[in-house]
Scaffold this motif. Structure first.
Motif, short mmCIF file in Angstrom:
data_model
loop_
_atom_site.label_atom_id
_atom_site.label_comp_id
_atom_site.label_asym_id
_atom_site.label_seq_id
_atom_site.Cartn_x
_atom_site.Cartn_y
_atom_site.Cartn_z
N LEU A 1 -20.19 49.62 8.27
CA LEU A 1 -21.16 50.28 7.40
C LEU A 1 -21.46 49.42 6.18
O LEU A 1 -20.60 48.71 5.68
N ILE B 1 -22.20 49.23 2.28
CA ILE B 1 -21.83 50.05 1.13
C ILE B 1 -22.42 49.47 -0.16
O ILE B 1 -22.86 48.32 -0.18
N CYS C 1 -21.91 44.18 3.12
CA CYS C 1 -21.24 44.22 4.42
C CYS C 1 -20.53 42.88 4.67
O CYS C 1 -21.03 41.83 4.26
N GLN D 1 -12.83 46.61 0.13
CA GLN D 1 -13.77 47.72 0.26
C GLN D 1 -14.72 47.51 1.43
O GLN D 1 -14.99 48.43 2.21
N GLU E 1 -12.71 47.91 4.69
CA GLU E 1 -12.36 49.31 4.94
C GLU E 1 -13.55 50.10 5.49
O GLU E 1 -13.37 51.00 6.29
N ASN E 2 -14.75 49.72 5.08
CA ASN E 2 -15.94 50.46 5.50
C ASN E 2 -16.72 49.79 6.64
O ASN E 2 -17.74 50.31 7.06
#
Length: 160
Positions: free
Chosen positions: A24, A26, A93, A17, A20-21
């Motif tokens: 950013l 999350i 992050c 996760q 993938e981000n």
């Protein structure tokens, strides 16, 4: 499942996760990650005490292991987060170490697969050569034993 297998599954979900981000930040809910795991990860999480009572086996329960797993990923330098409240890690992050570990694993995995493939091809070639030698020896032996019969059969066939 034991706690190490659950730890690995939760770690993989967390890192994927975050990857993938990236870049950013999350929010990640450990309980949401635990819920997404297949039933096999939950199978041993409850121990039956009596007919109507069960107790949670803490080191085999994904919900119990998820939060400490994310904390470990942070303390080991794979991720960072800005805080934890209401059951959610805020501002998660990947770190440089986290990115490198994911990408180096992919590269390492590709190299290992290629090496295994090349080894398998070479092994198959070697096995094929050995089998062909054995087969050729058998054919040669058979033909020497059956040579007069073969000559007769061909002669009989051409006479007909």
């Amino acid at each position: 499942m034991n706690n190490i297998e659950i730890f690995k599954a939760i770690s993989a979900l967390t890192l994927s996760q975050a990857y993938e981000n990236f870049p950013l930040k999350i929010d990640i809910s450990p309980s949401d990650l635990a819920i997404t795991l297949d039933d096999e990860y939950w199978d041993e999480s409850l121990k039956e005490i009596s007919e109507n009572m069960s107790e949670v086996v803490r080191n085999k329960n994904p919900a119990s292991i998820a939060k400490p797993t994310i904390e470990w990923l942070s303390s080991s330098g794979f991720i960072t987060y800005t805080g934890y409240s209401d059951g959610v890690f805020k501002g998660v992050c990947l770190t440089v170490k986290g990115i490198e570990s994911i990408e180096s694993d992919n590269q390492r995995g590709n190299k290992l697969l290629l090496a295994v493939k090349e080894l398998a091809i070479e092994e198959l070639k070697t096995q094929a050569k050995v089998k062909l030698k054995v087969l050729f020896s058998e054919v040669l032996s058979w033909s020497l034993e059956k040579y007069p019969t073969i000559i007769q059969a061909v002669g009989n066939y051409s006479s007909s």
